[in-house]
Design a protein around this motif. Structure first.
Motif, PDB file in Angstrom:
ATOM      1  N   ASN A  76      46.610 102.316  37.419  1.00 24.50           N
ATOM      2  CA  ASN A  76      46.469 101.580  38.689  1.00 24.50           C
ATOM      3  C   ASN A  76      45.640 100.313  38.497  1.00 24.50           C
ATOM      4  N   ALA A  77      44.565 100.425  37.707  1.00 23.07           N
ATOM      5  CA  ALA A  77      43.722  99.259  37.438  1.00 23.07           C
ATOM      6  C   ALA A  77      44.513  98.176  36.698  1.00 23.07           C
ATOM      7  N   ARG A  78      45.352  98.626  35.741  1.00 20.76           N
ATOM      8  CA  ARG A  78      46.162  97.661  34.989  1.00 20.76           C
ATOM      9  C   ARG A  78      47.149  96.947  35.906  1.00 20.76           C
ATOM     10  N   LEU A  79      47.796  97.722  36.765  1.00 22.41           N
ATOM     11  CA  LEU A  79      48.758  97.123  37.693  1.00 22.41           C
ATOM     12  C   LEU A  79      48.074  96.169  38.677  1.00 22.41           C
ATOM     13  N   ASN A  80      46.879  96.568  39.149  1.00 22.73           N
ATOM     14  CA  ASN A  80      46.123  95.689  40.067  1.00 22.73           C
ATOM     15  C   ASN A  80      45.738  94.381  39.382  1.00 22.73           C
ATOM     16  N   GLU A  81      45.361  94.455  38.102  1.00 27.01           N
ATOM     17  CA  GLU A  81      44.995  93.249  37.361  1.00 27.01           C
ATOM     18  C   GLU A  81      46.202  92.331  37.174  1.00 27.01           C
ATOM     19  N   ILE A  82      47.358  92.944  36.883  1.00 27.94           N
ATOM     20  CA  ILE A  82      48.593  92.146  36.760  1.00 27.94           C
ATOM     21  C   ILE A  82      48.894  91.441  38.079  1.00 27.94           C
ATOM     22  N   LEU A  83      48.759  92.196  39.180  1.00 23.24           N
ATOM     23  CA  LEU A  83      49.022  91.613  40.502  1.00 23.24           C
ATOM     24  C   LEU A  83      48.035  90.496  40.805  1.00 23.24           C
ATOM     25  N   ARG A  84      46.749  90.728  40.447  1.00 19.84           N
ATOM     26  CA  ARG A  84      45.732  89.700  40.712  1.00 19.84           C
ATOM     27  C   ARG A  84      46.029  88.424  39.940  1.00 19.84           C
ATOM     28  N   ARG A  85      46.385  88.585  38.658  1.00 15.69           N
ATOM     29  CA  ARG A  85      46.688  87.399  37.847  1.00 15.69           C
ATOM     30  C   ARG A  85      47.931  86.676  38.361  1.00 15.69           C
ATOM     31  N   LYS A  86      48.941  87.444  38.738  1.00 15.62           N
ATOM     32  CA  LYS A  86      50.169  86.835  39.247  1.00 15.62           C
ATOM     33  C   LYS A  86      49.900  86.078  40.538  1.00 15.62           C
ATOM     34  N   THR A  87      49.097  86.695  41.421  1.00 22.48           N
ATOM     35  CA  THR A  87      48.749  86.034  42.684  1.00 22.48           C
ATOM     36  C   THR A  87      47.926  84.773  42.418  1.00 22.48           C
ATOM     37  N   GLY A  88      46.990  84.877  41.448  1.00 21.31           N
ATOM     38  CA  GLY A  88      46.181  83.710  41.100  1.00 21.31           C
ATOM     39  C   GLY A  88      47.021  82.568  40.567  1.00 21.31           C
ATOM     40  N   LYS A  89      47.990  82.893  39.722  1.00 20.25           N
ATOM     41  CA  LYS A  89      48.882  81.849  39.180  1.00 20.25           C
ATOM     42  C   LYS A  89      49.710  81.211  40.279  1.00 20.25           C
ATOM     43  N   MET A  90      50.167  82.053  41.218  1.00 26.30           N
ATOM     44  CA  MET A  90      50.951  81.511  42.329  1.00 26.30           C
ATOM     45  C   MET A  90      50.108  80.576  43.181  1.00 26.30           C
ATOM     46  N   ASN A  91      48.853  80.986  43.456  1.00 27.50           N
ATOM     47  CA  ASN A  91      47.962  80.136  44.250  1.00 27.50           C
ATOM     48  C   ASN A  91      47.664  78.831  43.517  1.00 27.50           C
ATOM     49  N   LEU A  92      47.432  78.913  42.203  1.00 29.13           N
ATOM     50  CA  LEU A  92      47.151  77.712  41.413  1.00 29.13           C
ATOM     51  C   LEU A  92      48.366  76.788  41.397  1.00 29.13           C
ATOM     52  N   LYS A  93      49.545  77.386  41.265  1.00 27.73           N
ATOM     53  CA  LYS A  93      50.776  76.582  41.266  1.00 27.73           C
ATOM     54  C   LYS A  93      50.962  75.879  42.607  1.00 27.73           C
ATOM     55  N   THR A  94      50.685  76.609  43.697  1.00 26.89           N
ATOM     56  CA  THR A  94      50.791  76.006  45.032  1.00 26.89           C
ATOM     57  C   THR A  94      49.800  74.871  45.198  1.00 26.89           C
ATOM     58  N   LEU A  95      48.560  75.086  44.737  1.00 21.48           N
ATOM     59  CA  LEU A  95      47.527  74.057  44.836  1.00 21.48           C
ATOM     60  C   LEU A  95      47.924  72.813  44.050  1.00 21.48           C
ATOM     61  N   HIS A  97      50.919  71.917  43.289  1.00 20.19           N
ATOM     62  CA  HIS A  97      52.053  71.285  43.971  1.00 20.19           C
ATOM     63  C   HIS A  97      51.565  70.389  45.105  1.00 20.19           C
ATOM     64  N   LEU A  98      50.587  70.889  45.881  1.00 23.83           N
ATOM     65  CA  LEU A  98      50.041  70.091  46.985  1.00 23.83           C
ATOM     66  C   LEU A  98      49.325  68.850  46.461  1.00 23.83           C
ATOM     67  N   GLU A  99      48.580  69.018  45.350  1.00 23.98           N
ATOM     68  CA  GLU A  99      47.882  67.872  44.774  1.00 23.98           C
ATOM     69  C   GLU A  99      48.884  66.831  44.266  1.00 23.98           C
ATOM     70  N   ASP A 100      49.940  67.307  43.607  1.00 28.75           N
ATOM     71  CA  ASP A 100      50.964  66.376  43.101  1.00 28.75           C
ATOM     72  C   ASP A 100      51.637  65.637  44.252  1.00 28.75           C
ATOM     73  N   ARG A 101      51.888  66.356  45.347  1.00 31.71           N
ATOM     74  CA  ARG A 101      52.532  65.722  46.500  1.00 31.71           C
ATOM     75  C   ARG A 101      51.627  64.649  47.099  1.00 31.71           C
ATOM     76  N   ASP A 102      50.320  64.953  47.216  1.00 30.02           N
ATOM     77  CA  ASP A 102      49.371  63.967  47.745  1.00 30.02           C
ATOM     78  C   ASP A 102      49.276  62.762  46.811  1.00 30.02           C
ATOM     79  N   ASN A 103      49.241  63.020  45.501  1.00 30.11           N
ATOM     80  CA  ASN A 103      49.148  61.921  44.533  1.00 30.11           C
ATOM     81  C   ASN A 103      50.387  61.030  44.601  1.00 30.11           C
ATOM     82  N   GLU A 104      51.558  61.656  44.739  1.00 34.63           N
ATOM     83  CA  GLU A 104      52.793  60.867  44.832  1.00 34.63           C
ATOM     84  C   GLU A 104      52.796  59.993  46.076  1.00 34.63           C
ATOM     85  N   ALA A 105      52.323  60.544  47.200  1.00 32.61           N
ATOM     86  CA  ALA A 105      52.262  59.754  48.434  1.00 32.61           C
ATOM     87  C   ALA A 105      51.287  58.590  48.284  1.00 32.61           C
ATOM     88  N   TYR A 106      50.141  58.865  47.637  1.00 28.54           N
ATOM     89  CA  TYR A 106      49.148  57.809  47.424  1.00 28.54           C
ATOM     90  C   TYR A 106      49.699  56.706  46.527  1.00 28.54           C
TER      91      TYR A 106
END
Length: 247
Positions: A76-95, A97-106
């Motif tokens: 369970n701990a291993r699966l939770n860690e995988i989920l945490r890392r996957k969620t973290g990567k998704m959040n980082l990717k979203t962030l 993406h937003l930064e790239d979009r702001d930079n492109e507009a600028y």
């Protein structure tokens, strides 16, 4: 809850406990979890009623149950860690993406502003070249008039020049500026009344290759603040012929 009890009972039966022992543990143990029931079964109250169950056998089963639970917890701990890392990567990717979009507009906005600035400067340069060509043509006409007068083709040069001068008076929608430079020289240029002082300063920069920091309105005898440079010559009350000094 009944489903959970049924699963727990199944585990206890698989471990070799009798139905009587399991029933007593469910009835008396305050902790109805698998581990709680096993702990209770270990107690003397239950084991005393089950003399046919060897202590060593119970201990082995308890050890096996704890090992199984430990493995489940680790999984369970291993699966939770995988989920945490996957969620973290998704959040980082979203962030990102937003930064790239702001930079492109600028960057798009900066590019648009730069294009507008270059276009305005190009217009000023075209006007400068047109004015220079006009002055050269006027100068050549005067020289030609003098030559014609000397040859007797024109009897009164002054009269002809006077007529031409009247024909080339400053139009009502133009301002003829005499610009005093820091080195003592002058620029004489004609601008539209809607031309801003900022555009005039840009013209001076290109024509005289100097950076203008201050502009003095000679007729009014006052310094024109840089915050006013965005105004047109008409708004600044420049007449058809005006004299300014720059530094």
């Amino acid at each position: 809850m009944q489903g959970s009890h049924a699963d727990t009972r199944t585990h206890l039966i698989e471990m070799g406990f009798s139905d009587a022992v399991i029933d007593q543990a469910f009835a008396d143990s305050p902790d109805k979890t698998l581990e709680g029931l096993i702990g209770y079964i270990e107690s003397a109250a239950v084991t005393a009623t089950t003399p046919t169950t060897p202590t060593t056998n119970i201990e082995e089963k308890l050890k096996k149950a704890r090992q199984t639970k430990q493995k489940q917890d680790e999984e369970n701990a291993r699966l939770n860690e995988i989920l945490r890392r996957k969620t973290g990567k998704m959040n980082l990717k979203t962030l990102r993406h937003l930064e790239d979009r702001d930079n492109e507009a600028y960057l798009r906005e900066r590019k648009r502003e730069e294009q507008e600035r270059k276009s305005a400067l190009a217009d000023i340069r075209r006007k400068i070249e047109a004015d220079k060509a006009e002055r050269r043509e006027s100068k050549n006409v005067v020289i030609d008039d003098v030559a014609r007068a000397r040859s007797g083709e024109i009897k009164d040069v002054g009269e002809e020049v006077h007529v031409r001068k009247k024909a080339t008076d400053v139009p009502v929608d133009k301002v003829q500026l005499k610009i005093g430079l820091p080195d003592g020289n002058f620029l004489l240029e004609t601008f539209g009344t809607e031309t801003t002082l900022e555009q005039v300063v840009a013209f001076i920069h290109d024509a005289a290759e100097i950076t203008v920091k201050r502009v003095f309105h000679t007729r009014k005898g006052e310094l024109i603040a840089q915050t006013e440079w965005c105004k047109s010559l008409k708004q600044l009350d420049f007449g058809q012929r005006c004299f300014i000094n720059v530094e």
